[in-house]
Design an enzyme around this catalytic site. Structure first.
Site, PDB file in Angstrom:
ATOM      1  N   SER A  68       0.788  -1.238   0.000  1.00 30.34           N
ATOM      2  CA  SER A  68       0.000   0.000   0.000  1.00 30.34           C
ATOM      3  C   SER A  68       0.816   1.282   0.000  1.00 30.34           C
ATOM      4  O   SER A  68       0.251   2.363  -0.125  1.00 30.34           O
ATOM      5  CB  SER A  68      -0.941   0.020   1.206  1.00 30.34           C
ATOM      6  OG  SER A  68      -2.191  -0.528   0.869  1.00 30.34           O
TER       7      SER A  68
ATOM      8  N   LYS B  96       0.157   3.673  -2.712  1.00 32.44           N
ATOM      9  CA  LYS B  96      -0.943   4.628  -2.646  1.00 32.44           C
ATOM     10  C   LYS B  96      -0.438   6.069  -2.523  1.00 32.44           C
ATOM     11  O   LYS B  96      -1.168   7.014  -2.811  1.00 32.44           O
ATOM     12  CB  LYS B  96      -1.868   4.287  -1.475  1.00 32.44           C
ATOM     13  CG  LYS B  96      -2.699   3.018  -1.692  1.00 32.44           C
ATOM     14  CD  LYS B  96      -3.612   2.762  -0.502  1.00 32.44           C
ATOM     15  CE  LYS B  96      -4.619   1.632  -0.763  1.00 32.44           C
ATOM     16  NZ  LYS B  96      -4.055   0.303  -0.686  1.00 32.44           N
TER      17      LYS B  96
ATOM     18  N   SER C 141      -6.340   2.414   4.374  1.00 28.74           N
ATOM     19  CA  SER C 141      -5.708   1.830   3.183  1.00 28.74           C
ATOM     20  C   SER C 141      -6.757   1.140   2.319  1.00 28.74           C
ATOM     21  O   SER C 141      -6.517   0.067   1.763  1.00 28.74           O
ATOM     22  CB  SER C 141      -4.611   0.835   3.592  1.00 28.74           C
ATOM     23  OG  SER C 141      -3.639   0.700   2.587  1.00 28.74           O
TER      24      SER C 141
END
Length: 448
Positions: free
Chosen positions: A94, A97, A152
């Site tokens: 993640s 991101k 997330s």
């Protein structure tokens, strides 16, 4: 001859079964050495092992660092203070991101409202981490971004990506943004960091993403938010829409003094990844750590490297530099860095309407894990299937042996005396439960 071959095959299969029995947390992810050619940010950053140039009174690096790759940098000057295999290409989880936010966040006003359609939630990977976005309901853009940064949430990422023209277009724009930032190690396949073949980045590139994001006040605000209320479903009896609490899964936030964020990640394939930024006495440091041996070590090792960085910042010579973004006037990011350029990145065309985006070129001076993943949709194997898969895995192990040796075989150039964690290590157990959201907001066995 045949018996010898049979014995060799049996031994290889046995070795494969032993290898597969090892804990997933310690298994090396698919890694690739840096691309051939000059390393972005400086020659030493392309070299194997720990890179640090001590001067008089330089404190020693922490002992027991297990990350396959890490980097410590000054966000203001861009100087890299120390690094270990910073261009080794690894799965991002993640932490990718951050690049998604760098690319998409400036395009929409945070107060804008969007109604989610069923198609926008289609195609989420099995076991994805979710904040709890529901179809046919309205959400403010700022709520969706909190879902991205705090929980997330891959569902929030998919909605925002579809608002941006779709998954494919967003992936293409993320790859273009990585190029603008000088992130040559990054290959984007999905916008949310979910495990996909070929999706790779590096500690160096992750630091570029974090530094770029922290120039945007909205990005800075979201990644520093510890908890928030997220819109829920409509009560059928009252017609009123409720909310539920979400918490930031960054375990250093609120615990490490001066921490600003930025983003953590975890999948079985990537292991633990984390980029943290902290401010002290007007100095902002960035630390990226990728794939330590266990989940909680990513926080302990980040805290230890931040401690070291603040103590060593004026007592080491830089081993490299974080390149500046490309602009129309500077061209290549690496050339801009060597020339000492400091021009901000060009904002996307739609960013002009967003007041927060106008400040995107400045970096203010002040100022269980996310979810264990499982193999995509597969929860159990038969004994025969496991043996076959492990035998295949053993073949990949042999093929990747040189790459893992590249990542693990270096010896530190500076003796280390202090222990990992230092005065601000969390010391938390890897078995600590993740804060649970409402029903449907999180998933056991989720992944990025």
């Amino acid at each position: 001859m045949c018996r010898t071959g049979s014995r060799r095959r049996a031994a290889a299969l046995a070795a494969a079964l032993v290898w597969c029995a090892a804990p997933l947390a310690s298994a090396a992810p698919p890694a690739e050495p840096p691309p051939v050619g000059a390393a972005v940010g400086g020659e030493r950053l392309g070299q194997q092992g720990v890179q640090v140039i001590p001067t008089g009174g330089t404190p020693r690096l922490p002992t027991g660092l297990t990350g396959m790759s890490w980097l410590v940098a000054d966000a203001g000057t861009g100087n890299v203070l120390a690094a270990y295999n910073p261009h080794l290409r690894l799965p991002p989880a993640s932490t990718l991101k951050m690049l998604f936010a760098d690319t998409v966040l400036p395009k929409f006003d945070r107060s804008a409202v969007h109604r989610v359609t069923p198609s926008e939630l289609a195609g989420l990977g099995a076991g994805s981490s979710l904040v709890g976005v529901k179809e046919d309901l309205d959400y403010k853009v700022e709520d969706l971004w909190r879902g991205v940064f705090l929980s997330s949430g891959n569902d929030a990422v998919h909605v925002l990506a579809n608002m941006n023209g779709g998954i494919e277009q967003t992936v293409r724009q993320m790859q273009e943004r990585a190029g603008v930032l000088g992130a040559a190690d990054t290959h984007v396949v999905s916008p949310d960091g979910y495990d996909e073949d070929g999706q790779l980045t590096s500690a160096y590139d992750l630091t570029l993403f974090a530094r770029d994001g922290l120039r945007n006040p909205d990005f800075r605000s979201y990644c520093a938010t510890r908890d928030a209320q997220f819109p829920g479903a409509v009560d059928k009896n009252t017609g009123q829409r409720g909310t539920f609490g979400i918490q930031n899964t960054d375990r250093l936030l609120g615990k490490y003094p001066g921490l600003l964020g930025v983003k953590n990640g975890y999948t079985t394939n990537a292991g633990s990844t984390f980029v943290g930024a902290a401010e002290r006495d007007g100095r902002t440091l960035l630390v990226a750590v990728m794939h330590p041996t266990t989940y909680m070590k990513v926080y302990d090792e980040t805290a230890a490297l931040l401690d070291w960085g603040f103590a060593a910042a004026d007592k080491v010579a830089p081993v490299g530099v974080l390149v500046q973004p490309k602009t129309a006037s500077t061209g290549d990011a690496a050339a801009a860095a060597s020339a000492g350029a400091s021009a901000p990145a060009k904002a996307p065309a739609k960013a002009a309407a967003n007041p927060a985006a106008k400040a995107a070129g400045r970096l203010p001076q002040a100022g269980p894990p996310e979810g264990e993943s499982s193999a995509r949709g597969v929860r159990s194997w038969s004994a025969v299937g496991a043996a076959v898969a492990c035998a295949v895995a053993a073949g990949f192990w042999v093929a990747g042996r040189r790459r893992r040796r590249w990542a693990r075989g270096a010896v530190a150039t500076l003796p280390a005396a202090s222990t990992v964690g230092g005065s601000t290590a969390l010391g938390a157990s890897a078995s600590d439960p993740e804060t649970a959201g409402p029903a449907g907001a999180t998933a056991i066995g989720r992944r990025d």
